[in-house]
Design an enzyme around this catalytic site. Structure first.
Site, PDB file in Angstrom:
ATOM      1  N   LYS A  22      33.931  39.615  41.905  1.00  0.00           N
ATOM      2  CA  LYS A  22      34.290  40.900  41.276  1.00  0.00           C
ATOM      3  C   LYS A  22      33.417  41.149  40.050  1.00  0.00           C
ATOM      4  O   LYS A  22      32.872  42.237  39.878  1.00  0.00           O
ATOM      5  CB  LYS A  22      35.762  40.889  40.851  1.00  0.00           C
ATOM      6  CG  LYS A  22      36.116  42.000  39.878  1.00  0.00           C
ATOM      7  CD  LYS A  22      37.539  41.917  39.374  1.00  0.00           C
ATOM      8  CE  LYS A  22      37.793  40.947  38.260  1.00  0.00           C
ATOM      9  NZ  LYS A  22      37.608  41.452  36.874  1.00  0.00           N
ATOM     10  N   ASN A  23      33.285  40.133  39.192  1.00  0.00           N
ATOM     11  CA  ASN A  23      32.588  40.359  37.922  1.00  0.00           C
ATOM     12  C   ASN A  23      31.065  40.422  38.069  1.00  0.00           C
ATOM     13  O   ASN A  23      30.376  40.823  37.134  1.00  0.00           O
ATOM     14  CB  ASN A  23      33.000  39.306  36.897  1.00  0.00           C
ATOM     15  CG  ASN A  23      34.423  39.545  36.405  1.00  0.00           C
ATOM     16  OD1 ASN A  23      35.004  40.595  36.673  1.00  0.00           O
ATOM     17  ND2 ASN A  23      34.980  38.582  35.702  1.00  0.00           N
ATOM     18  N   ARG A  92      38.399  48.159  31.744  1.00  0.00           N
ATOM     19  CA  ARG A  92      37.464  48.180  30.620  1.00  0.00           C
ATOM     20  C   ARG A  92      36.030  47.998  31.059  1.00  0.00           C
ATOM     21  O   ARG A  92      35.117  48.426  30.362  1.00  0.00           O
ATOM     22  CB  ARG A  92      37.852  47.095  29.636  1.00  0.00           C
ATOM     23  CG  ARG A  92      39.349  47.096  29.474  1.00  0.00           C
ATOM     24  CD  ARG A  92      39.846  45.869  28.886  1.00  0.00           C
ATOM     25  NE  ARG A  92      39.449  45.828  27.525  1.00  0.00           N
ATOM     26  CZ  ARG A  92      39.918  46.577  26.526  1.00  0.00           C
ATOM     27  NH1 ARG A  92      40.811  47.407  26.697  1.00  0.00           N
ATOM     28  NH2 ARG A  92      39.502  46.480  25.335  1.00  0.00           N
ATOM     29  N   CYS A 116      44.520  45.997  25.045  1.00  0.00           N
ATOM     30  CA  CYS A 116      44.411  45.240  26.288  1.00  0.00           C
ATOM     31  C   CYS A 116      45.387  44.080  26.227  1.00  0.00           C
ATOM     32  O   CYS A 116      45.678  43.569  25.142  1.00  0.00           O
ATOM     33  CB  CYS A 116      42.986  44.714  26.432  1.00  0.00           C
ATOM     34  SG  CYS A 116      42.738  43.602  27.822  1.00  0.00           S
ATOM     35  N   ARG A 121      39.315  43.148  22.564  1.00  0.00           N
ATOM     36  CA  ARG A 121      38.240  43.535  23.471  1.00  0.00           C
ATOM     37  C   ARG A 121      37.507  44.813  23.075  1.00  0.00           C
ATOM     38  O   ARG A 121      37.456  45.784  23.826  1.00  0.00           O
ATOM     39  CB  ARG A 121      38.762  43.643  24.900  1.00  0.00           C
ATOM     40  CG  ARG A 121      39.404  42.367  25.370  1.00  0.00           C
ATOM     41  CD  ARG A 121      39.716  42.370  26.822  1.00  0.00           C
ATOM     42  NE  ARG A 121      38.540  42.189  27.654  1.00  0.00           N
ATOM     43  CZ  ARG A 121      38.562  42.252  28.973  1.00  0.00           C
ATOM     44  NH1 ARG A 121      39.674  42.534  29.591  1.00  0.00           N
ATOM     45  NH2 ARG A 121      37.463  42.049  29.664  1.00  0.00           N
ATOM     46  N   ASP A 306      38.742  32.611  32.257  1.00  0.00           N
ATOM     47  CA  ASP A 306      39.373  33.213  33.444  1.00  0.00           C
ATOM     48  C   ASP A 306      40.065  32.180  34.338  1.00  0.00           C
ATOM     49  O   ASP A 306      40.682  32.550  35.339  1.00  0.00           O
ATOM     50  CB  ASP A 306      38.341  33.991  34.264  1.00  0.00           C
ATOM     51  CG  ASP A 306      37.914  35.278  33.572  1.00  0.00           C
ATOM     52  OD1 ASP A 306      38.598  35.702  32.627  1.00  0.00           O
ATOM     53  OD2 ASP A 306      36.891  35.855  33.986  1.00  0.00           O
ATOM     54  N   ILE A 328      38.094  32.290  23.597  1.00  0.00           N
ATOM     55  CA  ILE A 328      37.389  33.546  23.900  1.00  0.00           C
ATOM     56  C   ILE A 328      38.249  34.769  23.557  1.00  0.00           C
ATOM     57  O   ILE A 328      37.777  35.715  22.943  1.00  0.00           O
ATOM     58  CB  ILE A 328      36.958  33.593  25.390  1.00  0.00           C
ATOM     59  CG1 ILE A 328      36.183  32.323  25.774  1.00  0.00           C
ATOM     60  CG2 ILE A 328      36.145  34.859  25.673  1.00  0.00           C
ATOM     61  CD1 ILE A 328      34.848  32.136  25.103  1.00  0.00           C
ATOM     62  N   ARG A 398      43.778  43.714  41.432  1.00  0.00           N
ATOM     63  CA  ARG A 398      42.559  44.167  40.751  1.00  0.00           C
ATOM     64  C   ARG A 398      41.392  43.241  41.041  1.00  0.00           C
ATOM     65  O   ARG A 398      40.242  43.676  41.036  1.00  0.00           O
ATOM     66  CB  ARG A 398      42.772  44.187  39.227  1.00  0.00           C
ATOM     67  CG  ARG A 398      43.737  45.236  38.768  1.00  0.00           C
ATOM     68  CD  ARG A 398      43.800  45.248  37.274  1.00  0.00           C
ATOM     69  NE  ARG A 398      42.461  45.454  36.732  1.00  0.00           N
ATOM     70  CZ  ARG A 398      42.177  45.529  35.448  1.00  0.00           C
ATOM     71  NH1 ARG A 398      43.148  45.406  34.569  1.00  0.00           N
ATOM     72  NH2 ARG A 398      40.953  45.716  35.026  1.00  0.00           N
TER      73      ARG A 398
HETATM   74  N1  EPU Z   1      33.648  41.070  21.975  1.00  0.00           N
HETATM   75  C1  EPU Z   1      33.483  41.748  20.782  1.00  0.00           C
HETATM   76  N2  EPU Z   1      32.708  42.875  20.791  1.00  0.00           N
HETATM   77  C2  EPU Z   1      32.098  43.336  21.919  1.00  0.00           C
HETATM   78  C3  EPU Z   1      32.267  42.637  23.103  1.00  0.00           C
HETATM   79  C4  EPU Z   1      33.048  41.502  23.101  1.00  0.00           C
HETATM   80  O1  EPU Z   1      34.022  41.366  19.764  1.00  0.00           O
HETATM   81  O2  EPU Z   1      31.418  44.363  21.848  1.00  0.00           O
HETATM   82  C5  EPU Z   1      34.497  39.870  21.989  1.00  0.00           C
HETATM   83  C6  EPU Z   1      35.704  40.057  22.895  1.00  0.00           C
HETATM   84  O3  EPU Z   1      36.766  40.683  22.242  1.00  0.00           O
HETATM   85  C7  EPU Z   1      36.011  38.643  23.310  1.00  0.00           C
HETATM   86  C8  EPU Z   1      34.637  37.992  23.376  1.00  0.00           C
HETATM   87  O4  EPU Z   1      33.778  38.829  22.599  1.00  0.00           O
HETATM   88  O5  EPU Z   1      36.793  38.022  22.332  1.00  0.00           O
HETATM   89  C9  EPU Z   1      34.054  37.836  24.744  1.00  0.00           C
HETATM   90  O6  EPU Z   1      34.161  39.041  25.456  1.00  0.00           O
HETATM   91  P1  EPU Z   1      33.149  39.497  26.582  1.00  0.00           P
HETATM   92  O7  EPU Z   1      32.492  40.737  26.147  1.00  0.00           O
HETATM   93  O8  EPU Z   1      32.288  38.358  26.999  1.00  0.00           O
HETATM   94  O9  EPU Z   1      34.153  39.852  27.772  1.00  0.00           O
HETATM   95  P2  EPU Z   1      33.930  41.010  28.810  1.00  0.00           P
HETATM   96  O10 EPU Z   1      32.493  41.132  29.072  1.00  0.00           O
HETATM   97  O11 EPU Z   1      34.715  42.196  28.400  1.00  0.00           O
HETATM   98  C10 EPU Z   1      33.951  39.516  30.948  1.00  0.00           C
HETATM   99  C11 EPU Z   1      34.757  39.447  32.198  1.00  0.00           C
HETATM  100  C12 EPU Z   1      36.158  38.922  31.858  1.00  0.00           C
HETATM  101  C13 EPU Z   1      36.003  37.539  31.222  1.00  0.00           C
HETATM  102  C14 EPU Z   1      35.099  37.625  29.996  1.00  0.00           C
HETATM  103  C15 EPU Z   1      34.822  36.287  29.359  1.00  0.00           C
HETATM  104  C16 EPU Z   1      33.824  41.226  33.537  1.00  0.00           C
HETATM  105  C17 EPU Z   1      33.982  42.562  34.148  1.00  0.00           C
HETATM  106  N3  EPU Z   1      34.844  40.775  32.793  1.00  0.00           N
HETATM  107  O12 EPU Z   1      34.641  40.417  30.083  1.00  0.00           O
HETATM  108  O13 EPU Z   1      36.848  38.809  33.082  1.00  0.00           O
HETATM  109  O14 EPU Z   1      37.253  37.048  30.846  1.00  0.00           O
HETATM  110  O15 EPU Z   1      33.835  38.220  30.362  1.00  0.00           O
HETATM  111  O16 EPU Z   1      34.219  35.433  30.275  1.00  0.00           O
HETATM  112  O17 EPU Z   1      32.815  40.563  33.730  1.00  0.00           O
HETATM  113  C18 EPU Z   1      38.753  38.792  34.479  1.00  0.00           C
HETATM  114  O18 EPU Z   1      37.991  38.819  35.466  1.00  0.00           O
HETATM  115  O19 EPU Z   1      39.990  38.555  34.595  1.00  0.00           O
HETATM  116  C19 EPU Z   1      38.211  39.038  33.144  1.00  0.00           C
HETATM  117  C20 EPU Z   1      38.980  39.392  32.127  1.00  0.00           C
END
Ligand code: EPU
Length: 418
Positions: A22-23, A92, A116, A121, A306, A328, A398
């Site tokens: 998915k990701n 998101r 969230c 996030r 995850d 995280i 999802r």
């Molecule tokens: N963060 C910030 N600012 C930003 C972006 C992120 O402070 O602009 C913080 C977040 O709040 C968090 C940390 O950085 O504390 C890491 O967040 P990240 O951006 O890496 O998460 P994401 O890209 O929103 C993806 C996966 C998530 C997975 C995380 C961590 C996708 C679509 N989603 O989310 O997957 O948990 O990376 O590995 O790739 C899931 O599949 O259940 C899921 C939540």
């Protein structure tokens, strides 16, 4: 709203096939916006988040044609460079269209995600990065507006912290920028590497994906491509934990064991035996009682956040005390309270959870709060005495493709009721 009804007990046996990730698929769909030629993606998981992203792309101007797990997206023109609140609030990852839209249409309007279930996030790092590539960013009425009328230009972007979709968003913005972009402190997740492969097939020049420095030489135009999405390492990991928690003999097929190193190491410390019958399969057996082992979530190649909820369910069945540290996300322990309702002994202290086991779990009515939390409740239900009823399984839909059918085929007593 659908529910799962699970009768605990049976040890899982046989084989379960992994779906596409998915990701990895979500950014791949967004990448299709970067070209006016068709992009064909194979092994796209049929889960709700993918359907949501597809709907968003169609609103933006893509034509989508799906046949089984193959999805072709064709975007002759960007009709409406916008991601509305109605979609962003349910998913998101919609923010992933920001980079491609600014790159191709030179402007984008994307709703801010808001709260969230697992933490704040924010997307501030996506925005700072885009600004460094020359986009003007404005926030109004809950929306981010990004403009780059002269096009984006390459720059060095150093991420304050590692962000997976932030890295992907910036990669998609930079491939069409003038000159060279360097992303530092970039995410090293396999999903980032998969996106780089797709972009390169489309004519981009991306180097270094999988390391913390990714370089892009901007090109004028991208073209169509065909690409097969990598296996879902989180789904495969969830099934490995299912094999472990039921002390079964389960083979997870169609996965990439290289992507599961941190989980495999932990499971082996708990007493599981894991072998690799072929390069894309993992067999798990648990010949002895499980032992508790501490875990701390980290960015890849560390232990995935995850998989934290699923691992917590496993630790309720292990002998001893396990300390689980979530680094995280700040609020990713909602499942602990539901597991406690089933009889688990878990103490929460900020970002730490202390799980004492083994405890006999008993079936109860529980509520799924987010995708991976729901998976942990399913796992707990597989070993609980009596019947577990999980409400709000739309969370699990999802990101897991027909999880109840896959588990039932391996002997689990699980059914969906409407
Ligand atoms: N963060 C910030 N600012 C930003 C972006 C992120 O402070 O602009 C913080 C977040 O709040 C968090 C940390 O950085 O504390 C890491 O967040 P990240 O951006 O890496 O998460 P994401 O890209 O929103 C993806 C996966 C998530 C997975 C995380 C961590 C996708 C679509 N989603 O989310 O997957 O948990 O990376 O590995 O790739 C899931 O599949 O259940 C899921 C939540």
């Amino acid at each position: 709203m659908d529910k799962f009804v699970i009768k605990g007990g049976p040890a899982l046996q046989g084989e379960i096939l992994t779906s596409g990730s998915k990701n990895a698929a979500l950014p791949a769909l967004a990448a299709a916006l970067l070209t006016d030629e068709p992009v064909t993606l194979r092994r796209v998981p049929r889960v709700r988040d993918i359907r949501t992203m597809q709907r968003l792309l169609v609103d933006i101007g893509s034509k989508a044609a799906a046949k089984g797990e193959t999805l072709t997206l064709h975007t002759p023109a960007i009709v409406s460079p916008e991601a509305p609140y109605e979609l962003v609030k349910t998913m998101r990852a919609s923010a992933l269209v920001l980079g491609p839209l600014v790159a191709r249409a030179r402007s984008a309007r994307v709703s801010l995600p808001g709260g969230c279930a697992i933490g704040a996030r924010p997307i501030n790092l996506h925005l700072t990065g885009l600004e460094q590539l020359g986009a003007a960013i404005r926030q109004e009425h809950g929306y981010i507006e990004a403009h780059a009328p002269e096009g984006l230009r390459g720059a060095t972007v150093h991420f304050d912290r590692i962000t997976v979709t932030g890295t992907e968003d910036l990669m998609m913005a930079a491939v069409l920028a003038r000159g060279e972009t360097e992303l530092r402190n970039a995410a090293r997740e396999p999903e980032v590497v998969d996106l780089a492969e797709l972009l390169n097939k489309m004519g981009a020049r991306v180097e270094g994906a999988g390391t913390s420095t990714i370089r892009m030489q901007g090109v004028e135009k991208l073209h169509g491509a065909e690409h097969t999405i990598i296996p879902d390492r989180i789904e495969a990991g969830t099934f490995l934990v299912a094999g472990a928690i039921t002390r079964g003999d389960l083979t997870v097929t169609g996965c990439n064991p290289e992507h599961l190193g941190a989980l495999i190491a932990k499971l082996m410390q708990t007493g599981a035996e894991i072998t690799r019958p072929d390069p894309t399969a993992l067999r798990i057996r648990v010949p002895r009682p499980l032992r508790s082992v501490d875990v701390t979530t980290e960015e890849y190649p560390g232990f995935a956040t995850d998989l934290q909820a699923q691992y917590m369910a496993l630790m309720t069945q292990a002998e001893g005390i396990a300390l689980i540290v979530e680094t995280i996300f700040e609020n990713r322990f909602m499942h602990a309270l539901e597991l406690a309702r089933m009889g688990a002994n878990i103490r929460l202290d900020g970002r730490q959870a202390i799980v004492a086991g083994p405890r006999t779990l008993t079936g109860a009515g529980v509520i799924a709060s987010d995708l991976r939390a729901s998976a942990s409740l399913v796992l707990a239900g597989l070993v609980a005495k009596g019947e577990t009823v999980i409400d709000r399984v739309y969370h699990i839909d999802r990101g897991y493709e027909k999880i109840e059918e896959k588990l039932a085929a391996a002997g689990a007593q699980i059914r969906r009721v409407e």
